[in-house]
Design an enzyme around this catalytic site. Structure first.
Site, PDB file in Angstrom:
ATOM      1  N   GLY A 156      -4.798  -3.693   5.514  1.00 41.81           N
ATOM      2  CA  GLY A 156      -4.203  -4.852   4.853  1.00 41.81           C
ATOM      3  C   GLY A 156      -4.971  -6.134   5.120  1.00 41.81           C
ATOM      4  O   GLY A 156      -5.255  -6.915   4.205  1.00 41.81           O
ATOM      5  N   ARG A 157      -5.352  -6.360   6.369  1.00 46.30           N
ATOM      6  CA  ARG A 157      -6.029  -7.620   6.722  1.00 46.30           C
ATOM      7  C   ARG A 157      -7.466  -7.663   6.225  1.00 46.30           C
ATOM      8  O   ARG A 157      -8.110  -8.702   6.289  1.00 46.30           O
ATOM      9  CB  ARG A 157      -5.957  -7.840   8.231  1.00 46.30           C
ATOM     10  CG  ARG A 157      -6.505  -6.698   9.069  1.00 46.30           C
ATOM     11  CD  ARG A 157      -6.064  -6.839  10.523  1.00 46.30           C
ATOM     12  NE  ARG A 157      -6.461  -5.727  11.373  1.00 46.30           N
ATOM     13  CZ  ARG A 157      -5.758  -4.600  11.537  1.00 46.30           C
ATOM     14  NH1 ARG A 157      -4.620  -4.428  10.874  1.00 46.30           N
ATOM     15  NH2 ARG A 157      -6.172  -3.651  12.341  1.00 46.30           N
ATOM     16  N   HIS A 213      -6.180 -35.526  15.029  1.00 45.70           N
ATOM     17  CA  HIS A 213      -5.043 -36.393  15.332  1.00 45.70           C
ATOM     18  C   HIS A 213      -3.873 -35.577  15.863  1.00 45.70           C
ATOM     19  O   HIS A 213      -2.749 -36.065  15.873  1.00 45.70           O
ATOM     20  CB  HIS A 213      -4.628 -37.160  14.078  1.00 45.70           C
ATOM     21  CG  HIS A 213      -5.607 -38.212  13.686  1.00 45.70           C
ATOM     22  ND1 HIS A 213      -5.424 -39.538  13.982  1.00 45.70           N
ATOM     23  CD2 HIS A 213      -6.801 -38.139  13.068  1.00 45.70           C
ATOM     24  CE1 HIS A 213      -6.449 -40.246  13.531  1.00 45.70           C
ATOM     25  NE2 HIS A 213      -7.306 -39.412  12.966  1.00 45.70           N
ATOM     26  N   LYS A 273       0.834  -1.201   0.000  1.00 47.84           N
ATOM     27  CA  LYS A 273       0.000   0.000   0.000  1.00 47.84           C
ATOM     28  C   LYS A 273       0.866   1.247   0.000  1.00 47.84           C
ATOM     29  O   LYS A 273       0.675   2.153  -0.814  1.00 47.84           O
ATOM     30  CB  LYS A 273      -0.930  -0.002   1.216  1.00 47.84           C
ATOM     31  CG  LYS A 273      -1.866   1.186   1.262  1.00 47.84           C
ATOM     32  CD  LYS A 273      -3.097   0.923   2.126  1.00 47.84           C
ATOM     33  CE  LYS A 273      -2.762   0.651   3.567  1.00 47.84           C
ATOM     34  NZ  LYS A 273      -3.978   0.420   4.379  1.00 47.84           N
ATOM     35  N   GLU A 278      -4.712  -9.100  14.957  1.00 50.57           N
ATOM     36  CA  GLU A 278      -4.173  -7.783  14.649  1.00 50.57           C
ATOM     37  C   GLU A 278      -5.236  -6.694  14.834  1.00 50.57           C
ATOM     38  O   GLU A 278      -4.925  -5.562  15.188  1.00 50.57           O
ATOM     39  CB  GLU A 278      -3.619  -7.742  13.215  1.00 50.57           C
ATOM     40  CG  GLU A 278      -2.721  -6.538  12.958  1.00 50.57           C
ATOM     41  CD  GLU A 278      -1.956  -6.613  11.642  1.00 50.57           C
ATOM     42  OE1 GLU A 278      -2.506  -7.135  10.656  1.00 50.57           O
ATOM     43  OE2 GLU A 278      -0.804  -6.143  11.596  1.00 50.57           O
TER      44      GLU A 278
END
Lengths: 526, 526
Positions: B269-270, B387, B212, B356
């Site tokens: 961003g996220r 598992h 960005k 965040e």
């Protein structure tokens, strides 16, 4: 006289809880901080070092931890384990994974054989098989060399071997020991097997079916999936498959496999990377010599775990500090943060190793404990994690202890200089910076930009991630988890908590359900 | 009148904390349990449903949560956000990621343009570019088609797009919309870029540089790494690279790129998977139509987040239940467990999205809060997790709330019948079984085999994971995180916690260190 006692019945634990908490923002500042970083470090095998300067410990804490180690008889309990006592009391089994890479104490006989000889024999058989595959003496039916190996397994038969493969893939390519690409099929989701099969040349692939019991439903299902694919390609499945299993399993003497290599009931799945479970796929991928180096590294670290002096025993020390953080300081989780892309799945392996071993509420006698045991374990490689969840680690309301791992050199060696530093230097600069940022914080009048600090971490530092250092790293965490199980007085070697889900899933598939389970089954169209 | 108040100052929160805790072992048993599973479900977009029957809620709890939603003015705050108020107060920015996929309220003008038009324009520019690449109108210098797209980015420019790519890769192959393979370079570890470059044909690869600000050091470093590789291959880098950045960044009008596509400061961003950050790589990989469907799914779910009735708003409901678990019941972590191998990296994306956004200790006015905020988020796909770490989830000393995701159908459709059921049925049977096992437990006189139950979970169920359902799923979690931020009265849209580490790393690289930082730097050979 060895005694198994609950943590909260130990005098030394009560004393530990009274030791003053170390203020990292103070002790890690200035020259005092520099001295700590030099002092609070202990050598590991293969040139690694465990540095705990940024943990909330000082000489007082360490003295209390040493007393705890002694009263909890950690060394004696480890000796009982490697000398062949039935330490896995729930399942009434020996615990012998250390013996897959060396012999720490007495010869142990079980099932009528010397177990060290048994594990060495399997390693040798695998080496022989792998060498023949690499030499083109064992081939597909058309006489062509195999180029790919695919491990079919789940849980311990998947996470450890997969993490180790990824950790060494680029190293092996760089060092000309790379023999075959490895792939892994684990999930019962049919898209997992289908996607892997679509990505390989099945005619030149050898499949390693891994199941100790020979009855793991996910694994047998994926085996059928693979056999269908081989049949559809006009291939004879039995010429493309080997098995890793116990000698008593239905897979052991089946004509369905080119060969069978053995583990036994004394190797828990999550501790099986150094057994035939890791051995077959890693020897095929990188050559038996690389797998042998990996075992050597683990064996060297195991020897350090014998040291009765906690300060010279990185595993015992790491375990004790972890219990202090969990049971005295009250921290609920631990993050594993390797600054190495090759260790991208190492945290996922440690997540199983730790949470499956020590996520227990009863002690080894089946009595409820009155304290918390294993924490949640999670992690991703740095620097990626920094741009993700580190926000919470720095400024969240909970404190999460951190386990960093860093290497001075990259594996491949290709690098680029930007703004006067290489990528590898940037990588290392970031981990150094993070340790200090977490410990010391930084005051700011704008509370939104304020860092309280006091967030503890340790770091394991090495020259390079290679088979030997990887082995040492693995053994470090295996033994840390074992020592913590001793401290919590739990059985770290069974996993009864996975059973109920299996039972209920079978009932769903048999349409033998009622109540909520039936409605969920309907909603999911089963 | 909208007020931003701390959670612990709300009357309804105090009331909520007095509501009797639901005993899941009781309410989920028998016919009562069946009724709950039918009743406590709310439709999501694209045929998904959010089922919360196995959460510790009943009509009393839900009534209290509804009051909390009202007093905390969740709907009003969401409206303020999508109507263009400066909700990201720390950075003094609008929060407009919803507008990348639709318009929920008023037109919003910023930087002199209508923002919805701006995002649509970027989407159209990307679609045009991708179509030309696929048609062979934009090629490498030799006039050959590009076959691979490589995203260079970190954090939000990596985790979301990577998770979405993996989620749709097999779906696209099955549905004949697969155009190009995608790879991702993120870590500043030089082995990350070196390994990706060794795995591709650079002459036929197009690289998407995503930053960005145009100043992200890891990303610029990896760009140089890639440019070196292109140069060494005798290629002109500017014919192989595009940029996704803000219009004010140094990358925006550089001759180094074939094209530049834009995001802006109003997309964190996220939250950027539905912007050009996800758009470029996903449109190149799967075609612009697939990306458009993904946006449609997200937009449909966003509309449900508008519902003032909490029971018809899955995101608000999920958020409220999460805050109840965190702040009243005191659970420290949440596990995200998709029963879909295609969602293998979805938990890693949610880990960033959630931790965040909400890993904060100060409210939106910069005052410390007296309650816990965002939990630790972790997860792996089922059945693999079963598992691995499920042992702790079933029998550990801490309770960890669970978020399951399951689909009736697989993506690829190839399957195998073993013991009278397909793999897909086994997969679904397992998730149904786990929900009930966690909720109800099972008493056993052998405490080691005893399951206490009372471990809450929810499940999102759908027909199939495809672009639309993936979009809805993504929007669900984005909006859940947003509503939780409103409840905690924090700013979910900045990330000041990542700054200190950056500052200190620069000092290390400039050799401007002393104290502990200098010794760590020496140990790491920087």
């Amino acid at each position: 006289m060895m005694e198994w006692k609950n943590l909260d019945t130990l005098t030394s634990f009560e004393e530990l809880s009274k030791v003053a908490e170390v203020d990292l923002t103070k002790v890690m500042s200035g020259e005092n901080g520099a001295e700590r970083v030099k002092k609070y470090s202990t050598p590991m095998a293969e040139g690694l070092a465990y540095n705990y300067a940024a943990k909330k410990v000082d000489d007082n804490t360490l003295a209390a931890l040493a007393k705890l180690a002694e009263e909890a008889q950690l060394s004696e309990k480890f000796a009982a384990l490697y000398n062949g006592e039935v330490v896995n009391t729930g399942e009434k089994r020996l615990v012998l994974h250390h013996m897959t890479r060396g012999q720490l104490g007495d010869a142990v006989e079980a099932d009528g054989v010397d177990k060290r000889s048994f594990y060495v024999e399997q390693q040798n058989r695998i080496a022989d098989f792998a060498n023949k595959v690499h030499a083109g003496e064992i081939t597909n039916a058309a006489g062509e060399k195999f180029t790919t190996v695919v491990q079919i397994g789940i849980g311990g038969s998947d996470l450890g071997p997969r993490a180790m493969y990824l950790a060494l893939e680029n190293w092996a390519k760089k060092n000309n020991t790379f023999k075959m690409e490895a792939k892994f099929i684990s999930n019962v989701d049919p898209d997992d097997a289908a996607a892997v099969l679509a990505s390989i040349d099945v005619a030149h692939s050898i499949f390693v079916l891994v199941s100790k019991s020979g009855t793991t439903l996910e694994t047998l299902t994926n085996e059928s999936f693979v056999k269908d694919a081989l049949k559809n390609a006009g291939l004879d499945a039995s010429k493309h498959m080997i098995a890793v299993t116990s000698e008593t399993s239905p897979l052991a003497k089946s004509d369905d496999y080119l060969a069978a290599f053995f583990m036994d009931d004394y190797i828990g799945g999550r501790f099986s990377s150094t057994s035939a479970v890791g051995g077959a796929v890693l020897s095929l991928a990188f050559g038996p010599e690389v797998f042998a180096q990996f075992l050597d590294g683990a064996a060297e670290e195991d020897k350090l775990s014998l040291n009765k002096n906690m300060l010279e025993n990185p595993e015992m020390l790491d375990a004790l500090i972890g219990v202090y953080e969990r049971n005295v300081l009250g921290y609920p989780a631990t993050a594993v943060l390797p600054y190495s892309q090759a260790l991208s799945r190492f945290p996922a392996h440690l997540q199983q190793l730790d949470m499956e071993s020590n996520g227990k509420s009863v002690n080894r006698f089946g009595e409820s404990v009155n304290y918390v045991t294993g924490p949640v374990i999670f992690g991703e490689p740095g620097t990626n994690g920094q741009h993700s969840f580190y926000q919470l680690l720095h400024q969240g309301t909970d404190i999460v202890p951190l386990q960093f791992i860093g290497f001075k050199n990259s594996q491949i060696g290709t690098d680029v200089v930007i703004q006067d530093s290489t990528s590898q230097q940037k990588l290392c600069a970031n981990v150094a910076a993070q340790i200090v940022a977490f410990a010391c914080g930084k005051a700011d009048d704008d509370r939104n930009k304020n860092f309280e600090g006091g967030r503890p971490s340790s770091i394991i530092i090495g020259e390079e991630l290679n088979p030997k250092t990887l082995g040492a790293l693995l053994a470090h965490f295996e033994n840390k988890v074992m020592f913590q199980g001793f401290l919590w007085n739990i059985n770290s070697f069974d996993q009864e908590g996975v059973q109920l889900g299996k039972v209920l899933a079978k009932r769903v598939l048999a349409h033998d359900t009622d109540g909520a389970l039936k409605v969920y089954s309907d909603l999911l169209n089963i």
